[in-house]
Write a protein that holds these residues in place. Sequence first.
Motif, PDB file in Angstrom:
ATOM      1  N   HIS A 200       0.833  -1.203   0.000  1.00 46.47           N
ATOM      2  CA  HIS A 200       0.000   0.000   0.000  1.00 46.47           C
ATOM      3  C   HIS A 200       0.872   1.259   0.000  1.00 46.47           C
ATOM      4  N   THR A 201       1.933   1.255   0.796  1.00 43.09           N
ATOM      5  CA  THR A 201       2.839   2.403   0.856  1.00 43.09           C
ATOM      6  C   THR A 201       3.541   2.609  -0.482  1.00 43.09           C
ATOM      7  N   LEU A 202       3.984   1.535  -1.098  1.00 43.54           N
ATOM      8  CA  LEU A 202       4.635   1.641  -2.407  1.00 43.54           C
ATOM      9  C   LEU A 202       3.676   2.180  -3.466  1.00 43.54           C
ATOM     10  N   ASP A 203       2.443   1.716  -3.452  1.00 45.51           N
ATOM     11  CA  ASP A 203       1.446   2.236  -4.401  1.00 45.51           C
ATOM     12  C   ASP A 203       1.209   3.729  -4.195  1.00 45.51           C
ATOM     13  N   ARG A 204       1.122   4.152  -2.951  1.00 46.55           N
ATOM     14  CA  ARG A 204       0.894   5.569  -2.643  1.00 46.55           C
ATOM     15  C   ARG A 204       2.080   6.421  -3.086  1.00 46.55           C
ATOM     16  N   VAL A 205       3.286   5.968  -2.818  1.00 46.76           N
ATOM     17  CA  VAL A 205       4.484   6.712  -3.226  1.00 46.76           C
ATOM     18  C   VAL A 205       4.558   6.803  -4.738  1.00 46.76           C
ATOM     19  N   ASN A 206       4.250   5.719  -5.425  1.00 46.95           N
ATOM     20  CA  ASN A 206       4.269   5.710  -6.885  1.00 46.95           C
ATOM     21  C   ASN A 206       3.250   6.698  -7.440  1.00 46.95           C
ATOM     22  N   ALA A 207       2.059   6.714  -6.896  1.00 49.12           N
ATOM     23  CA  ALA A 207       1.020   7.637  -7.369  1.00 49.12           C
ATOM     24  C   ALA A 207       1.407   9.090  -7.109  1.00 49.12           C
ATOM     25  N   GLU A 208       1.975   9.375  -5.940  1.00 54.39           N
ATOM     26  CA  GLU A 208       2.362  10.748  -5.610  1.00 54.39           C
ATOM     27  C   GLU A 208       3.525  11.224  -6.463  1.00 54.39           C
ATOM     28  N   SER A 209       4.477  10.353  -6.758  1.00 55.09           N
ATOM     29  CA  SER A 209       5.628  10.772  -7.565  1.00 55.09           C
ATOM     30  C   SER A 209       5.199  11.057  -9.001  1.00 55.09           C
ATOM     31  N   GLU A 210       4.264  10.291  -9.532  1.00 55.82           N
ATOM     32  CA  GLU A 210       3.772  10.573 -10.873  1.00 55.82           C
ATOM     33  C   GLU A 210       3.029  11.900 -10.904  1.00 55.82           C
ATOM     34  N   THR A 211       2.286  12.192  -9.872  1.00 55.12           N
ATOM     35  CA  THR A 211       1.547  13.446  -9.811  1.00 55.12           C
ATOM     36  C   THR A 211       2.494  14.628  -9.755  1.00 55.12           C
ATOM     37  N   VAL A 212       3.528  14.550  -8.941  1.00 56.25           N
ATOM     38  CA  VAL A 212       4.480  15.645  -8.819  1.00 56.25           C
ATOM     39  C   VAL A 212       5.228  15.851 -10.126  1.00 56.25           C
ATOM     40  N   ALA A 213       5.737  14.783 -10.716  1.00 60.94           N
ATOM     41  CA  ALA A 213       6.484  14.908 -11.969  1.00 60.94           C
ATOM     42  C   ALA A 213       5.582  15.382 -13.088  1.00 60.94           C
ATOM     43  N   GLY A 214       4.391  14.849 -13.162  1.00 60.15           N
ATOM     44  CA  GLY A 214       3.464  15.248 -14.215  1.00 60.15           C
ATOM     45  C   GLY A 214       3.045  16.693 -14.087  1.00 60.15           C
ATOM     46  N   SER A 215       2.747  17.117 -12.868  1.00 61.60           N
ATOM     47  CA  SER A 215       2.310  18.497 -12.686  1.00 61.60           C
ATOM     48  C   SER A 215       3.459  19.470 -12.931  1.00 61.60           C
ATOM     49  N   THR A 216       4.675  19.084 -12.612  1.00 64.38           N
ATOM     50  CA  THR A 216       5.824  19.938 -12.872  1.00 64.38           C
ATOM     51  C   THR A 216       6.024  20.115 -14.369  1.00 64.38           C
ATOM     52  N   PHE A 217       5.918  19.029 -15.115  1.00 66.27           N
ATOM     53  CA  PHE A 217       6.077  19.110 -16.567  1.00 66.27           C
ATOM     54  C   PHE A 217       4.983  19.961 -17.183  1.00 66.27           C
TER      55      PHE A 217
END
Length: 88
Positions: free
Chosen positions: A17-34
């Motif tokens: 569950h923690t790995l899934d949450r970290v993966n989702a948050e990192s995609e959101t941060v990278a995507g929103s930055t781009f």
Amino acid sequence: MSQSEHPKEKLRKEALHTLDRVNAESETVAGSTFVRMADRAKNHLSAADKDEDDRIEVWGSRIGRGLGVVFAIGLAIYLLVTYVLPNT
């Protein structure tokens, strides 16, 4: 199921569950930055910061900023050809 397997299964589920949450948050941060950087570049090149009533200023800014991009790309190519490729 024995008592020793139960805590391990609980820990495994928490870790997944923690790995899934970290993966989702990192995609959101990278995507929103781009997306944010692309929007800033688009607004800058389209002279969105200039007064729309003054068409000369808007088109002058667009032309100048476009030529700046062309110059930067040309300079990068020139430097690459002059200093990097002859050494290879």
